[in-house]
Design a protein around this motif. Structure first.
Motif, mmCIF file in Angstrom:
data_model
loop_
_atom_site.group_PDB
_atom_site.id
_atom_site.type_symbol
_atom_site.label_atom_id
_atom_site.label_comp_id
_atom_site.label_asym_id
_atom_site.label_seq_id
_atom_site.Cartn_x
_atom_site.Cartn_y
_atom_site.Cartn_z
ATOM 1 N N VAL A 77 -1.783 -15.453 -19.432
ATOM 2 C CA VAL A 77 -0.540 -16.008 -18.874
ATOM 3 C C VAL A 77 0.593 -14.971 -18.809
ATOM 4 N N PRO A 78 0.819 -14.148 -19.848
ATOM 5 C CA PRO A 78 1.921 -13.181 -19.752
ATOM 6 C C PRO A 78 1.830 -12.280 -18.526
ATOM 7 N N LEU A 79 0.592 -11.994 -18.075
ATOM 8 C CA LEU A 79 0.422 -11.139 -16.895
ATOM 9 C C LEU A 79 1.016 -11.779 -15.653
ATOM 10 N N LYS A 80 1.096 -13.107 -15.687
ATOM 11 C CA LYS A 80 1.587 -13.819 -14.500
ATOM 12 C C LYS A 80 3.099 -14.007 -14.537
ATOM 13 N N LEU A 81 3.687 -13.528 -15.610
ATOM 14 C CA LEU A 81 5.135 -13.675 -15.786
ATOM 15 C C LEU A 81 5.893 -13.017 -14.636
ATOM 16 N N ALA B 135 9.171 -14.229 -12.668
ATOM 17 C CA ALA B 135 10.394 -13.431 -12.705
ATOM 18 C C ALA B 135 10.837 -13.107 -11.281
ATOM 19 N N GLY B 136 9.873 -12.810 -10.410
ATOM 20 C CA GLY B 136 10.159 -12.500 -9.011
ATOM 21 C C GLY B 136 10.790 -13.703 -8.318
ATOM 22 N N LEU B 137 10.183 -14.877 -8.532
ATOM 23 C CA LEU B 137 10.708 -16.099 -7.914
ATOM 24 C C LEU B 137 12.126 -16.367 -8.393
ATOM 25 N N PHE B 138 12.320 -16.183 -9.697
ATOM 26 C CA PHE B 138 13.629 -16.433 -10.292
ATOM 27 C C PHE B 138 14.686 -15.502 -9.684
ATOM 28 N N GLY C 288 19.215 -14.434 -5.999
ATOM 29 C CA GLY C 288 19.717 -13.710 -4.830
ATOM 30 C C GLY C 288 20.176 -14.684 -3.758
ATOM 31 N N LEU C 289 19.391 -15.733 -3.562
ATOM 32 C CA LEU C 289 19.699 -16.736 -2.553
ATOM 33 C C LEU C 289 21.028 -17.427 -2.868
ATOM 34 N N MET D 194 16.075 -5.720 -17.041
ATOM 35 C CA MET D 194 15.480 -6.225 -18.282
ATOM 36 C C MET D 194 14.190 -6.962 -17.959
ATOM 37 N N ILE D 195 14.265 -7.877 -16.995
ATOM 38 C CA ILE D 195 13.069 -8.643 -16.624
ATOM 39 C C ILE D 195 11.975 -7.707 -16.119
ATOM 40 N N LEU D 196 12.383 -6.756 -15.267
ATOM 41 C CA LEU D 196 11.416 -5.842 -14.666
ATOM 42 C C LEU D 196 10.668 -5.031 -15.728
ATOM 43 N N PHE D 197 11.430 -4.433 -16.640
ATOM 44 C CA PHE D 197 10.792 -3.603 -17.669
ATOM 45 C C PHE D 197 9.948 -4.441 -18.621
ATOM 46 N N PHE D 198 10.422 -5.633 -18.895
ATOM 47 C CA PHE D 198 9.675 -6.525 -19.763
ATOM 48 C C PHE D 198 8.288 -6.800 -19.168
#
Ligand code: UDP
Ligand code: MG
Length: 323
Positions: A242-246, A250-253, A258-259, A288-292
């Protein structure tokens, strides 16, 4: 369980292998041998013989010499495996799994925190046909509040993440029959591993026995915060993708955020939303999200890398009373 042989009364005997991993346990290992041996001998009433499989996990405090002495004095019951260096508790348990020859195997710590009086109950469960016996802690007087809370939180988390179920209070005190040993020995040889978790998830006829963890007889615990962190990470890697799908979430969020900013800009028609601070905070947050997420991917790649290297789980330097 399969039978082992017959004693002088012609009664079929079974052998219980007591697998013990020991790392720098010189202060208490002899007492462990004596006390546990006493309970193991009591099982002869139930037609069980016993063997100790001590795995010396690269001890440097004289544990090795003590174990060799025990092996020499009691060659019938004591087998010892010496690792070439410290490989960790997991690897030591795997070595025990590989070398134990009994019809039933009991995994125990060397510090008497797993009370040997439970051997009788374990033998009874084997007799009732159970193949996997998980020992569940009812009380752990030695664990502090912080450890209890983090441990409960961790199990809640991993059970949410993973399809398998991990028993929160299960310990490295468990017993399995030879059939289960064969499965674990042959099919669960990942480099990053969590034996206790696999034991709970191989199926077979299972039961649990409750026990109260005793305080350590001597020496001190080897589990540091760093080791516990590594252990927690390994468990997650072993049981969940599951963490791999984070990254997707994060992308959707981020897209959603942005929207919102876009709509806000269009509605207020002020050009960009005001403020340097907004930009910096948003940037930091996104990075932060990206590096995480990149970090998580790195952890999984490290597991794949370990698997590819295919190094041994442990290296045996010497053995006593074993082929
Ligand atoms: N142990 C081991 N290798 C290690 C650390 C620990 O074989 O690198 C053994 C240790 O000797 C003991 C068991 O694993 O028999 C559990 O360790 P410890 O008692 O330190 O952990 P705790 O009971 O505090 O969780
Ligand atoms: Mg202990």
């Amino acid at each position: 369980m399969q039978s082992y042989g017959a004693n002088t009364r012609g009664i079929v005997l079974k052998v219980l292998s007591i697998v013990v991993s020991a790392y720098n346990e010189a202060a208490g290992i002899e007492k462990f041998y004596e006390v546990t041996g006493r309970y193991a001998r009591a099982l002869r009433e139930k037609n069980y013989e016993y063997e100790f499989v001590f795995v010396d996990d690269g001890s440097q405090d004289g544990t090795s010499e003590i174990l060799d002495r025990l092996a020499e004095g009691d060659s019938e019951h004591v087998r010892v495996i010496h690792f070439s260096r410290n490989f960790g508790h997991e690897s030591a348990m795997i070595a025990g799994l590989d070398y134990a020859t009994g019809d039933g195997l009991v995994f125990m710590d060397a510090d008497l925190q797993h009370p040997p009086e439970n051997l009788e109950k374990i033998a009874d469960c084997f007799e009732e046909g159970y193949q996997v016996i998980s020992m569940v802690r009812t009380a752990n007087k030695t664990a502090g509040t912080v450890k209890k809370i983090t441990s409960a939180g961790f199990y809640w988390f991993i059970n949410k993440l993973s399809e398998v179920h991990l028993e929160p209070n299960a310990s490295d005190f468990f017993a399995i029959t030879k059939d289960v040993q064969t499965v674990l020995k042959n099919s669960y040889r990942e480099k990053v591993r969590f034996l206790r978790g696999y034991v709970q998830n191989v199926g077979f006829k299972k039961t649990t026995i409750e026990y109260e963890a005793a305080p350590r007889i001597a020496g001190k615990s080897h589990y540091s915060i760093k080791k516990l962190y590594k252990f927690a990470m390994n468990t997650i890697m072993c049981f969940s993708n599951v963490p791999l799908k984070l990254g997707i979430w994060a992308g959707l969020f981020s897209g959603f955020l942005g929207l919102i900013v876009l709509i806000y800009t269009l509605i207020t028609r002020k050009g960009a939303p005001s403020g340097y601070a907004t930009i910096v905070v948003l940037l930091c947050f996104m990075f932060m999200i990206l590096f995480f997420v990149v970090g998580i991917i790195g952890e999984y790649i490290a597991v794949i890398f370990d698997e590819m290297k295919d190094r041994p789980l442990y290296i045996v330097a010497d053995k006593k009373n074993l082929h």
